[in-house]
Design a protein around this motif. Structure first.
Motif, mmCIF file in Angstrom:
data_model
loop_
_atom_site.group_PDB
_atom_site.id
_atom_site.type_symbol
_atom_site.label_atom_id
_atom_site.label_comp_id
_atom_site.label_asym_id
_atom_site.label_seq_id
_atom_site.Cartn_x
_atom_site.Cartn_y
_atom_site.Cartn_z
ATOM 1 N N SER A 32 0.849 -1.195 0.000
ATOM 2 C CA SER A 32 0.000 0.000 0.000
ATOM 3 C C SER A 32 0.887 1.249 0.000
ATOM 4 O O SER A 32 0.861 2.042 0.924
ATOM 5 N N PRO A 60 2.445 4.564 -2.536
ATOM 6 C CA PRO A 60 2.011 5.331 -3.703
ATOM 7 C C PRO A 60 2.736 4.877 -4.972
ATOM 8 O O PRO A 60 3.813 4.288 -4.902
ATOM 9 N N ALA A 61 2.116 5.144 -6.089
ATOM 10 C CA ALA A 61 2.725 4.822 -7.384
ATOM 11 C C ALA A 61 2.947 6.137 -8.131
ATOM 12 O O ALA A 61 2.392 6.376 -9.189
ATOM 13 N N THR A 62 3.752 6.988 -7.537
ATOM 14 C CA THR A 62 4.024 8.297 -8.128
ATOM 15 C C THR A 62 5.180 8.204 -9.112
ATOM 16 O O THR A 62 5.960 7.245 -9.083
ATOM 17 N N THR A 80 -5.296 -7.813 -7.429
ATOM 18 C CA THR A 80 -5.772 -7.233 -6.168
ATOM 19 C C THR A 80 -5.455 -8.124 -4.976
ATOM 20 O O THR A 80 -5.588 -7.697 -3.832
ATOM 21 N N PRO A 107 1.807 -1.999 -6.160
ATOM 22 C CA PRO A 107 0.562 -1.556 -5.527
ATOM 23 C C PRO A 107 -0.590 -1.465 -6.532
ATOM 24 O O PRO A 107 -0.371 -1.259 -7.727
ATOM 25 N N ALA A 138 -2.446 0.933 -6.768
ATOM 26 C CA ALA A 138 -2.418 2.320 -7.249
ATOM 27 C C ALA A 138 -1.687 2.462 -8.575
ATOM 28 O O ALA A 138 -1.752 3.512 -9.217
ATOM 29 N N ASN A 140 -2.556 1.047 -11.255
ATOM 30 C CA ASN A 140 -3.572 1.000 -12.304
ATOM 31 C C ASN A 140 -3.744 2.367 -12.959
ATOM 32 O O ASN A 140 -3.904 3.368 -12.281
ATOM 33 N N LYS A 179 -1.444 3.993 -14.657
ATOM 34 C CA LYS A 179 -0.162 4.702 -14.763
ATOM 35 C C LYS A 179 0.632 4.212 -15.976
ATOM 36 O O LYS A 179 0.511 3.066 -16.399
#
Length: 159
Positions: free
Chosen positions: A23, A25-27, A74, A101, A103, A105, A107
């Motif tokens: 969990s 971030p996917a920055t 997931t 993660p 997150a 999705n 990107k």
């Protein structure tokens, strides 16, 4: 012997119940697995051309591709799918050595790994559909194996 079996099953159940995607971030600039750079990354179209230029049965290549993530496992974050001209291309995290993660999705990412044309069994396709949270009806509708390009990712970089 019976106690060992019972303890083993309980331990396995516990481990599987807590397995989740990270969990974090996917920055832009986030990296998962081995470090990856964006230089010399090819498109999925170029990857397909590269593999098709090889003889049937030896369609493998170490690659670095750029693509947009459309789905993330997931359950554990152990696979993703990226958009391709033919739909979605499967990317597995090599030997489950790392996870990504949810997150991720949507990107744009660069993926380094080994691409190979494979036939994915019905059983495996159903397993992936279950991991993706598909309905029982969608899972039951899977009746045929699928010939596809699959990447065993060594690393993923978020752009």
């Amino acid at each position: 012997m019976k106690k060992i079996f019972t303890v083993s099953v309980a331990l396995l159940t516990y481990v599987l119940s807590i397995a989740q995607p990270p969990s974090v971030p996917a920055t832009a600039g986030s990296s998962f697995g081995e470090k990856v750079t964006a230089d010399k990354a090819i498109t999925i179209d170029q990857l397909q051309s590269l593999l098709l230029s090889k003889n049937e049965g030896s369609r493998k290549a170490d690659v670095k591709i750029k693509g947009v993530v459309t789905d993330v496992c997931t359950m554990e974050g152990c696979w993703i799918k990226v958009q391709s001209p033919d739909g979605k291309m499967m990317v597995k995290m090599k030997d489950h050595q790392f996870a990504v993660p949810v997150a991720l999705n949507g990107k744009t990412v660069v993926i380094a790994g080994e691409a190979e044309e494979k036939i994915t069994s019905v059983e495996q396709l159903k397993h992936f559909a279950m991991d993706a949270g598909k309905s029982k009806e969608e899972i039951a509708a899977i009746k045929e194996a699928k010939k596809e390009i699959v990447i065993d990712a060594k690393g993923v970089l978020v752009l």
